[in-house]
Scaffold this active site. Structure first.
Site, PDB file in Angstrom:
ATOM      1  N   GLY A  22       0.768  -1.233   0.000  1.00 19.61           N
ATOM      2  CA  GLY A  22       0.000   0.000   0.000  1.00 19.61           C
ATOM      3  C   GLY A  22       0.798   1.281   0.000  1.00 19.61           C
ATOM      4  O   GLY A  22       0.222   2.376   0.038  1.00 19.61           O
ATOM      5  N   GLY A  24       2.717   2.329  -2.469  1.00 15.93           N
ATOM      6  CA  GLY A  24       2.817   2.889  -3.817  1.00 15.93           C
ATOM      7  C   GLY A  24       3.971   2.344  -4.629  1.00 15.93           C
ATOM      8  O   GLY A  24       4.474   3.019  -5.526  1.00 15.93           O
ATOM      9  N   LYS A  25       4.402   1.105  -4.345  1.00 19.90           N
ATOM     10  CA  LYS A  25       5.511   0.511  -5.109  1.00 19.90           C
ATOM     11  C   LYS A  25       5.200   0.465  -6.599  1.00 19.90           C
ATOM     12  O   LYS A  25       6.035   0.817  -7.431  1.00 19.90           O
ATOM     13  CB  LYS A  25       5.795  -0.913  -4.624  1.00 19.90           C
ATOM     14  N   THR A  26       3.986   0.015  -6.924  1.00 27.79           N
ATOM     15  CA  THR A  26       3.628  -0.122  -8.340  1.00 27.79           C
ATOM     16  C   THR A  26       3.576   1.242  -9.015  1.00 27.79           C
ATOM     17  O   THR A  26       4.081   1.413 -10.127  1.00 27.79           O
ATOM     18  CB  THR A  26       2.279  -0.849  -8.479  1.00 27.79           C
ATOM     19  N   SER A  27       2.989   2.228  -8.350  1.00 30.81           N
ATOM     20  CA  SER A  27       2.911   3.571  -8.930  1.00 30.81           C
ATOM     21  C   SER A  27       4.307   4.140  -9.175  1.00 30.81           C
ATOM     22  O   SER A  27       4.601   4.663 -10.259  1.00 30.81           O
ATOM     23  CB  SER A  27       2.142   4.509  -7.988  1.00 30.81           C
ATOM     24  N   ASP A  49       4.419  -9.756  -8.458  1.00 26.22           N
ATOM     25  CA  ASP A  49       3.322  -9.810  -7.499  1.00 26.22           C
ATOM     26  C   ASP A  49       2.145 -10.543  -8.123  1.00 26.22           C
ATOM     27  O   ASP A  49       1.622 -10.126  -9.161  1.00 26.22           O
ATOM     28  CB  ASP A  49       2.898  -8.385  -7.112  1.00 26.22           C
ATOM     29  N   THR A 505      -7.303   1.070  -7.085  1.00 26.60           N
ATOM     30  CA  THR A 505      -6.541  -0.180  -7.151  1.00 26.60           C
ATOM     31  C   THR A 505      -6.890  -1.153  -6.029  1.00 26.60           C
ATOM     32  O   THR A 505      -7.158  -2.324  -6.296  1.00 26.60           O
ATOM     33  CB  THR A 505      -5.034   0.129  -7.161  1.00 26.60           C
TER      34      THR A 505
END
Length: 586
Positions: A22, A24-27, A49, A505
């Protein structure tokens, strides 16, 4: 290119983004990949992931082969699909057995390769390939990883498997013949070398200005350094600066963030760090992703707007009262990393204790934050943890003790050698999970689960065990067996609580998790929307700009559940300790 993001100045070939769920790694990893591609580099963005939301953010269908991203020349995206990787791995191992293998030998190996640990090593196999020759066609390979506990497991596998295979060419593990693994030994060693090379690999620890996220980043930093991954950077995402002084919610959010950054753990202070401001919109779509790293993001007006009345909502206390009507049962709290599963699980457990129930609270999460969240002993509440290392040692000791009397010294040595396989941990954790599930026959058990991807692997193991038991007791005896999967499917025995944030998300991933559970004939009981700003009545312009999106997400949640939607407002006081947790009940 936004110069304030230092890791873009002289980036290494491999960039790993990791951190608490949560944050924000992907962002951040996607925004960095876009920035590198916009600067003329050929980039491959890889998700490790199982619950990745890259497809939603980029508006493309993810595959286990590189896919071009429309609007971003030179950027391709790859999702390591665990199921596809496992199919390919099985085929390679069976093919290596050669034409001399009998049908029975092949059937035996296929059975050995049916478990969740095969899925793990197959995923790792794909990962290792990208760290060696698989990434040769790209200037940079960016890894968007699963939440911390799962990522540490993945990054420790090169060393674990290299050590396991060294000098070991006998027998069969739960992944089939060791010869099948030996053919990958060179690949695993190359992966380990690449990870440890500071000129090739950078680990980017992503956090938010939150004590829990920064503490976990510090622990991760220490553990990765012990694995030999010493080239580390820090990105603090979603740093909030209020636009006027009159809103108490905005003032509290800003103060908490500033305090967390001022008290940053010592392990993080030497790292080169960047701060990314909180944006008015979620990071979905190319404009928002490019704007995430922009030096001058669009500004909201500084004028105060009238406060939106706090939204009427169903409270967590209503859910607890409903659950407390029973005398026992399993309550599993599930969702994407970082949505507050541990907090909600602890609050539900405390609520049940206040209703006079005897409760056992446990977790399957490798990162395990329960004791920190509770921060006190509570009469009537026992707290446990499925510790992978402890459960593995217990499982190994049990197997060796049970079989030692019938084995020669050489056979015993071979058994111990086999049990050194890292996938033994998966089997041991499943056995511990099954024991916790069974405890709910006589009392309440509240289980805080690992982030979605890791939990789905555990559910896969549960399904595989169920199928094996049904085959072994086929006929009249089958009617008398009760497997963990059957208990999870029993709506009178198990209540699944899905936790999400009021953001695009997390809601999409909770919906996908619900679909996966329903395919296993497990029906979620209720949804909890955590940390709602809409329920606080904030008047800050930046936070107000985020409320329209939150309303949309509340409507999406209502459409997904058959139960009333439970809402927990954002609170200025960190939900740590019994008093703060009970306040969340409403």
């Amino acid at each position: 290119m936004p110069a304030h993001i230092h890791l873009l100045d002289q980036p290494t070939k491999y960039l790993f983004f990791t951190g608490k769920g949560g944050v924000g790694k992907t962002s951040v990893s996607t925004a960095v990949s876009i920035a590198l591609a916009d600067a003329g580099k050929k980039v491959l963005l890889v998700s490790t992931d199982a619950a990745s939301n890259l497809d939603e953010m980029l508006g493309i269908e993810l595959r286990n082969q590189p896919v071009a991203v429309p609007g971003v020349p030179r950027l391709q995206v790859l999702n390591i699909d665990p199921d596809a990787a496992a199919v390919d791995y099985r085929a390679r191992v069976v093919q290596q057995m050669g034409p001399q293998a009998s049908d029975q030998d092949i059937a035996t190996v296929r059975e050995q390769l049916s478990g969740a640990c095969t899925t793990e090593i197959a995923t790792f196999d794909e990962f290792s390939n990208l760290l060696s020759h698989g990434g040769a066609a790209y200037d940079h390979v960016v890894f968007d990883t699963a939440p911390t506990g799962h990522t540490l497991r993945l990054l420790s596998l090169p060393k674990a498997w290299s050590g396991f295979l060294e000098g070991n060419d006998r027998g069969a593990s739960c992944l089939g013949p060791h010869s099948g693994l030996k053919m990958q030994e060179q690949l695993f060693n190359a992966a380990l070398a690449a990870l440890s090379d500071v000129t090739q690999t950078t680990v980017v620890l992503v956090a938010r200005p939150d004590k829990g996220a920064l503490d976990e980043a510090a622990r991760t930093s220490d553990e990765l350094r012990a694995l030999g991954l010493t080239n580390q950077r820090l990105v603090v995402n979603a740093v909030f600066h209020r636009t006027h002084a009159d809103d108490p919610i905005a003032a509290a959010i800003e103060a908490l963030g500033r305090k967390a950054l001022d008290e940053m753990p010592a392990a993080l202070r030497p790292l080169v760090a960047n701060h990314i401001p909180l944006r008015a919109v979620d990071s979905v779509g190319l404009p928002a992703l490019r704007g995430l790293l922009a030096a001058e993001p669009p500004r909201t007006t500084g004028a105060a707007t009238p406060a939106v009345p706090a939204m009427d909502h169903h409270k967590l206390s209503e859910l607890v009262a409903e659950l407390a009507q029973g005398e026992r049962g399993l309550i599993m709290v599930m969702g994407k990393g970082g949505v507050g599963k541990t907090t909600i699980a602890a609050a539900i457990a405390l609520g049940l204790v206040r209703h006079g129930k005897s409760v056992h609270l446990s977790t399957t999460d490798p990162a395990a934050h329960l004791t920190v969240t509770l921060n006190a002993d509570v009469p009537g509440l026992s707290v446990g943890r499925i510790d992978p290392k402890a459960e593995t040692q217990k499982y190994v000791d049990k197997i060796v003790t049970a079989r030692a009397a019938t084995l020669t010294e050489d056979e015993k040595a071979l058994l111990i050698e086999d049990l050194r396989s890292p996938c033994t941990e998966e089997v041991a954790v499943f056995h511990a999970f099954s024991h916790v599930v069974a405890q709910a026959r006589s009392s309440f058990v509240v289980l805080d689960t690992a982030p979605t991807g890791h939990s789905l692997l555990l559910m896969d193991a549960t399904g595989a065990y169920h199928r094996q038991m049904v085959r072994e007791f086929e006929g009249k005896a089958a009617a008398r067996i009760v497997t963990p999967l059957m208990r999870l499917q029993d709506a009178d025995y198990t209540r699944i609580i899905l936790v999400t944030l009021p953001e695009s998300t997390p809601v999409s991933q909770a919906a996908a998790l619900q679909d996966d559970l329903r395919r296993a004939q497990i029906e979620p009981f209720a949804w909890v929307v955590n940390k709602s700003l809409l329920a606080t009545g904030t008047a800050d312009p930046l936070l107000q700009a985020r409320l329209d999106s939150e309303r949309t997400q509340m409507e999406r949640v209502a459409a997904h559940t058959r139960h009333a939607v439970l809402v927990v407002p954002w609170t200025a006081q960190p939900p740590i300790g019994p008093s703060a947790l009970e306040a969340l009940l409403g």
